[in-house]
Scaffold this motif. Sequence first.
Motif, short mmCIF file in Angstrom:
data_model
loop_
_atom_site.label_atom_id
_atom_site.label_comp_id
_atom_site.label_asym_id
_atom_site.label_seq_id
_atom_site.Cartn_x
_atom_site.Cartn_y
_atom_site.Cartn_z
N TYR A 29 44.52 30.53 45.97
CA TYR A 29 45.96 30.46 46.17
C TYR A 29 46.65 30.09 44.87
N ASP A 30 47.96 30.29 44.85
CA ASP A 30 48.78 29.92 43.71
C ASP A 30 49.34 28.52 43.97
N PRO A 31 48.86 27.49 43.25
CA PRO A 31 49.31 26.13 43.53
C PRO A 31 50.77 25.87 43.14
N LYS A 32 51.38 26.79 42.40
CA LYS A 32 52.78 26.60 41.99
C LYS A 32 53.78 27.02 43.07
N VAL A 33 53.30 27.70 44.10
CA VAL A 33 54.20 28.19 45.15
C VAL A 33 54.35 27.12 46.23
N ASN A 34 55.59 26.83 46.58
CA ASN A 34 55.90 25.89 47.64
C ASN A 34 55.85 26.64 48.97
N VAL A 35 54.82 26.40 49.74
CA VAL A 35 54.61 27.13 50.99
C VAL A 35 55.60 26.69 52.07
N ARG A 36 56.22 25.57 51.91
CA ARG A 36 57.17 25.06 52.92
C ARG A 36 58.36 25.98 53.13
N GLN A 37 58.61 26.86 52.21
CA GLN A 37 59.76 27.75 52.33
C GLN A 37 59.51 28.94 53.27
N PHE A 38 58.28 29.15 53.69
CA PHE A 38 57.94 30.33 54.50
C PHE A 38 57.80 29.98 55.97
N ALA A 39 58.36 30.84 56.83
CA ALA A 39 58.26 30.62 58.27
C ALA A 39 57.95 31.89 59.04
N THR A 40 58.24 33.06 58.47
CA THR A 40 58.04 34.33 59.20
C THR A 40 57.08 35.23 58.43
N TYR A 41 56.51 36.21 59.14
CA TYR A 41 55.53 37.11 58.53
C TYR A 41 55.60 38.51 59.12
N ARG A 42 55.05 39.43 58.38
CA ARG A 42 54.86 40.82 58.80
C ARG A 42 53.45 41.21 58.37
N ILE A 43 52.70 41.86 59.25
CA ILE A 43 51.32 42.26 58.95
C ILE A 43 51.27 43.76 58.67
N GLU A 44 50.56 44.12 57.59
CA GLU A 44 50.40 45.52 57.21
C GLU A 44 48.96 45.77 56.78
N LEU A 87 56.84 36.35 54.53
CA LEU A 87 55.51 36.70 54.04
C LEU A 87 55.09 38.09 54.48
N VAL A 88 54.40 38.79 53.61
CA VAL A 88 53.79 40.06 53.97
C VAL A 88 52.28 39.84 53.90
N VAL A 89 51.62 40.04 55.03
CA VAL A 89 50.19 39.84 55.12
C VAL A 89 49.53 41.21 55.12
N ARG A 90 48.86 41.53 54.02
CA ARG A 90 48.17 42.82 53.90
C ARG A 90 46.67 42.57 53.93
N PHE A 91 45.96 43.49 54.57
CA PHE A 91 44.52 43.33 54.66
C PHE A 91 43.84 44.67 54.43
N PHE A 92 42.59 44.58 54.02
CA PHE A 92 41.75 45.77 53.94
C PHE A 92 40.31 45.37 54.15
N MET A 93 39.49 46.37 54.42
CA MET A 93 38.07 46.17 54.64
C MET A 93 37.32 47.25 53.91
N ASP A 94 36.23 46.89 53.26
CA ASP A 94 35.39 47.89 52.61
C ASP A 94 33.93 47.54 52.83
N SER A 95 33.05 48.42 52.41
CA SER A 95 31.62 48.18 52.58
C SER A 95 30.86 48.82 51.44
N LYS A 96 29.65 48.31 51.24
CA LYS A 96 28.75 48.91 50.26
C LYS A 96 27.33 48.71 50.74
N ASP A 97 26.48 49.63 50.34
CA ASP A 97 25.07 49.55 50.70
C ASP A 97 24.38 48.53 49.81
N LYS A 98 23.56 47.70 50.40
CA LYS A 98 22.84 46.66 49.67
C LYS A 98 21.35 46.75 50.01
N GLN A 99 20.57 46.12 49.17
CA GLN A 99 19.13 46.05 49.41
C GLN A 99 18.67 44.63 49.17
N GLN A 100 17.88 44.12 50.09
CA GLN A 100 17.31 42.79 49.96
C GLN A 100 15.81 42.95 49.77
#
Length: 189
Positions: A29-44, A87-100
């Motif tokens: 997170y960005d410690p310089k941002v005052n989160v108290r100013q936010f109350a509403t959101y939109r998800i995309e 607030l605008v809440v954006r999300f994404f999901m990705d995948s990659k093949d792995k080998q253990q």
Amino acid sequence: MKLTHIITSLFVAGTLASCAPAITVKYDYDPKVNVRQFATYRIEADRQRNADPIVGSNLNQRRIADALDQSLKARGYKPVTQGEADLVVRFFMDSKDKQQIQSNNMYSPYSWWYGGMGNNVYSRQYEENRVVVNVSDARTNDIIWQGWATGQLNTRNKERDRDQAFRETVTSIMKNFPESAGQDYGAAR
């Protein structure tokens, strides 16, 4: 093949399967941002990054969006359907093949008695998924908080299990987000 080698091979294969990578959650997170100013959101959904037809499917996007919505409401934020959100809440999901790869060195001082020493190497292919949630200030479009989870999400066989896996993953990501509107990051810890 001797019975001890068969038993050991089965034990190592079972151990390897049970040591599948767990879901790992991190945030920043960005410690310089005052989160108290936010109350509403939109998800995309981030349309560019959700291009994968399986992982970024509309079904998985709905699962993540629903879990985000529940999590934000539980923290006191209000969804905005019309007008501007804080607030605008954006999300994404990705995948990659792995080998253990795992090596099981079977050396013991008595190995000469049991037919020599064995060194068994096992390999496992799997798909690693990542869910990323970016929370931005709607006015500046700057990311102020980011959470992500890495691990195997698509291993569940039943749809209900997948729903639960996505819900638990998003909840784990969002537990580090401030508890309610009007609190800063220090209150979330």
